[in-house]
Motif scaffolding. Structure first.
Motif, PDB file in Angstrom:
ATOM      1  N   UNK A  40       0.873  -1.171   0.000  1.00  0.00           N
ATOM      2  CA  UNK A  40       0.000   0.000   0.000  1.00  0.00           C
ATOM      3  C   UNK A  40       0.914   1.227   0.000  1.00  0.00           C
ATOM      4  N   UNK A  41       0.630   2.189  -0.852  1.00  0.00           N
ATOM      5  CA  UNK A  41       1.513   3.349  -1.015  1.00  0.00           C
ATOM      6  C   UNK A  41       1.697   4.128   0.283  1.00  0.00           C
ATOM      7  N   UNK A  42       0.617   4.368   1.020  1.00  0.00           N
ATOM      8  CA  UNK A  42       0.735   5.130   2.269  1.00  0.00           C
ATOM      9  C   UNK A  42       1.560   4.376   3.303  1.00  0.00           C
ATOM     10  N   UNK A  51      10.413   9.529   3.870  1.00  0.00           N
ATOM     11  CA  UNK A  51      11.502   9.911   2.962  1.00  0.00           C
ATOM     12  C   UNK A  51      11.133   9.681   1.497  1.00  0.00           C
ATOM     13  N   UNK A  52      10.213   8.749   1.265  1.00  0.00           N
ATOM     14  CA  UNK A  52       9.667   8.518  -0.074  1.00  0.00           C
ATOM     15  C   UNK A  52       8.182   8.836   0.021  1.00  0.00           C
ATOM     16  N   UNK A  53       7.717   9.763  -0.799  1.00  0.00           N
ATOM     17  CA  UNK A  53       6.328  10.236  -0.710  1.00  0.00           C
ATOM     18  C   UNK A  53       5.335   9.132  -1.082  1.00  0.00           C
ATOM     19  N   UNK A  56       5.121   8.839  -4.863  1.00  0.00           N
ATOM     20  CA  UNK A  56       6.228   8.100  -5.471  1.00  0.00           C
ATOM     21  C   UNK A  56       6.103   6.608  -5.152  1.00  0.00           C
ATOM     22  N   UNK A  57       5.693   6.275  -3.938  1.00  0.00           N
ATOM     23  CA  UNK A  57       5.479   4.862  -3.582  1.00  0.00           C
ATOM     24  C   UNK A  57       4.393   4.250  -4.456  1.00  0.00           C
TER      25      UNK A  57
END
Length: 132
Positions: A40-42, A51-53, A56-57
């Motif tokens: 999951x991106x979040x 550090x990685x938004x 971007x994820x």
């Protein structure tokens, strides 16, 4: 090769799609890139301490999911993801529509007719495999 015969974009080619700093962050987390497919991106962004938004994820997850398809390398997967496409788009949208989205996003014709034909063949092979 004459001028009318154009080469397809190398759909199977692999190229790095993580920045060096992203590579280090995920390496320190012991998070293999291929494991992003179920992420999951979040949550992935939170695991990096922000550090990685999340955006971007999300893109990284889409790249991994797209390149999971047989015959699709990380180079074109990154381009598809940056154009806003998902792994389901690659399966379900016509190749010509995918090419138009990519070309519009880039502002120049990366995906030509030969690329559309090659992508359509991959889609047909995938459909044939899924039907068996």
């Amino acid at each position: 090769m004459n001028n009318k015969q154009k080469r397809a974009f190398p759909l199977q080619e692999e190229k790095d799609f993580l920045s060096e700093s992203e590579w280090v962050i995920f390496k320190l987390l012991c998070k293999p890139v291929d494991s992003f497919i179920d992420s999951d991106a979040d949550e992935l962004s939170k695991a990096t301490g922000g550090q990685v938004s999340p955006e971007r994820c999300d893109e990284l997850i889409r790249i991994v999911r797209i390149r999971h398809h047989a015959g699709v390398g990380s180079w074109i997967a990154r381009i598809f993801a940056q154009a806003g496409l998902s792994h389901m788009d690659i399966l379900q949208r016509p190749a010509t529509e995918i090419a138009a989205i990519v070309n519009d996003k880039l502002g120049y014709p990366l995906c030509n007719e030969a690329t559309c034909d090659a992508l359509a063949q991959l889609q047909q092979q995938r459909a044939g495999t899924a039907a068996s």
